[in-house]
Design an enzyme around this catalytic site. Structure first.
Site, PDB file in Angstrom:
ATOM      1  CG  HIS A 311      -2.033   1.008   1.134  1.00 38.88           C
ATOM      2  ND1 HIS A 311      -1.867   2.332   1.461  1.00 38.88           N
ATOM      3  CD2 HIS A 311      -3.329   0.863   0.749  1.00 38.88           C
ATOM      4  CE1 HIS A 311      -3.016   2.967   1.278  1.00 38.88           C
ATOM      5  NE2 HIS A 311      -3.912   2.117   0.844  1.00 38.88           N
ATOM      6  CG  ASP A 369      -7.878  -2.483  -2.911  1.00 35.40           C
ATOM      7  OD1 ASP A 369      -9.039  -2.074  -2.787  1.00 35.40           O
ATOM      8  OD2 ASP A 369      -6.883  -1.744  -2.872  1.00 35.40           O
TER       9      ASP A 369
END
Length: 461
Positions: A311, A369
């Protein structure tokens, strides 16, 4: 707000032999920044920060994020406690109003969500104007922008009407999303029900049918609640910054949120969960040789990357990923999905990556995700609707930031600076003296009377 955190400490900037004192700002969680609001006026300098990675554009009381420690808090509450104990409606109220609702406040807010669930009947005809294959995010952005035409009273005194405006938008976006899905499938629209919760209503509008009634499963509703809560806000990301920047021009909430939806549409922002499913599908089609893809991800010469790992902000575990992984197992169990080829591949990739030094050293852990797309797929939501689901969750955060910006006494219209790198002052060239830049211009020709089809000049010159 920002002025509340200005300290007596100073940072010294020395430029051309002169010293300038810049105030130090300290946030409630200990974040330290340098206040440069007077920098240009005092020194003639600006800062250069491509992507604003080191620039604080505002002071905010909404969300705290610590990427190094893997912490995410809404209004001081940990994401873990909110996801475990709250409904999405509660968290939406928290983000917009600053405190968790009492039972009475939640009842009023929920009633507003139920009462505003319908969209104007004229707007239903708008769906017919979009091509059948129109991206759902394009439809959502357009329809949200149109709302200000149907509810202009909400734009006159926005802060006085924020309760109604927030509830109206949160409720209607859910209906618009479900209707756009039904229209894309050529199926009859299912109107919202007053006796269903926010998430149950959305699922029913998506999947109920006159010939195949939808049965609401509480495990599925719980998983959807968690997904929306986990996506409800994430500090000053691209789409939230877009909402604030557009809103700083005193644009109404609907148009500002429409801008946020457009920003979220980008594959580098809100499209990651769709990209995860597409990656897993490509691995499955290729024969499920996931190890080959892991090796490709580790090869610096190969542009392939494992989507759903790492991330931009989190340098340790994404705190949302742990929650959503558990919810993923629960919802698949509730739906009776014991075997799913994409889920199997995802678990195998995760297991290998979590033990591989390459991924560990680079803090490439599974993010939110990685699992959210699997849940949406299990629910029957098509991949082109994944980013719409992201927008549903992020909506309360956008509203909260828009409201906070409007209430900020230090508000300024957003106007970033730049460092100009173009040509310096040049003399004007008349049309007949300008050289043609077209590739069609036969500059090598020497025959008299040959003219360029673009500039129309005789190229013998």
């Amino acid at each position: 707000m920002m002025n509340d955190f200005i300290t007596d400490k100073k940072a010294e900037l020395i430029y051309k032999g002169k010293s300038y004192s810049l105030p130090i700002v300290i946030g409630s969680e200990g974040e330290v920044g340098v206040d440069i609001r007077s920098l240009r006026a005092e020194t003639g300098l600006i800062t250069f920060d491509s992507g604003y990675m080191n620039t604080g554009s505002c002071g905010s009381e909404i969300t705290f994020l610590d990427g190094e420690k893997g912490i995410l808090n809404y209004r001081g509450y940990s994401i873990e406690s909110l996801a475990e104990n709250c409904s999405f409606a509660e968290v939406a109220f928290l983000l917009v109003h600053g405190s968790l609702p009492t039972r009475e406040e939640l009842t009023v807010f929920s009633n507003l969500l139920g009462g505003f669930a319908l969209i104007h009947e004229d707007m239903i005809h708008f769906f017919d104007s979009f091509p059948v294959n129109a991206p759902p995010m394009s439809i959502l952005s357009s329809m949200v922008n149109v709302l200000c035409n149907y509810y202009p009273e909400m734009t006159e005194n926005p802060l006085e009407n924020i309760d109604m405006m927030a509830a109206r938008l949160i409720s209607k976006v859910r209906t618009i999303a479900a209707f756009s899905y039904k229209r894309s499938k050529g199926l009859p629209l299912i109107y919202p029900r007053h006796d269903y919760s926010y998430c149950a209503n959305f699922l029913n509008m998506m999947f109920d049918s006159p010939v195949n009634p939808y049965e609401v499963d509480e495990e599925v509703v719980s998983a959807l609640n968690k997904l929306l809560i986990l996506h409800a806000d994430h500090e000053q990301n691209c789409s939230t910054s877009a909402v604030r920047l557009v809103g700083s021009a005193r644009v109404n909430l609907y148009a500002s949120v429409s801008a946020g939806i457009s920003a979220l549409w980008g594959p580098l922002h809100g499209g990651a969960n769709q990209a995860v499913i597409e990656m897993l599908e490509s691995i499955h089609v290729s024969g499920e040789n996931y190890k080959k893809y892991i090796e490709r991800a580790k090869d610096p010469k190969d542009p392939f990357r494992l989507v759903g790992f790492g991330h931009r902000v989190y340098k340790s575990h994404d705190p949302r990923a742990r929650i959503i992984k558990k919810a993923c197992d629960q919802v698949l169990g509730a739906l009776g999905i014991s075997q799913d080829p994409l889920l199997d591949i995802a678990r195998e990739i995760e297991e290998v990556a979590l033990r591989d030094d390459y991924f560990i050293e680079r803090n490439l852990y599974p993010n939110v995700d990685f699992y959210s797309g699997i849940i949406y797929r299990a629910l029957g939501i098509p991949s082109n609707m994944f980013t719409v689901m992201f927008a549903l969750g992020r909506l309360p955060g956008w509203i909260a930031h828009w409201k906070e910006m409007w209430e900020d006494p230090n508000w300024r219209i957003g106007r970033p600076r730049q460092i100009y790198t173009g040509p310096v002052s040049r003399p004007f060239v008349k049309m007949e003296d300008r050289s043609c830049k077209s590739s069609f211009c036969p500059v090598e020709e020497t025959k008299p009377g040959v003219h360029c089809p673009v500039c129309k000049q005789d190229v013998r010159k």
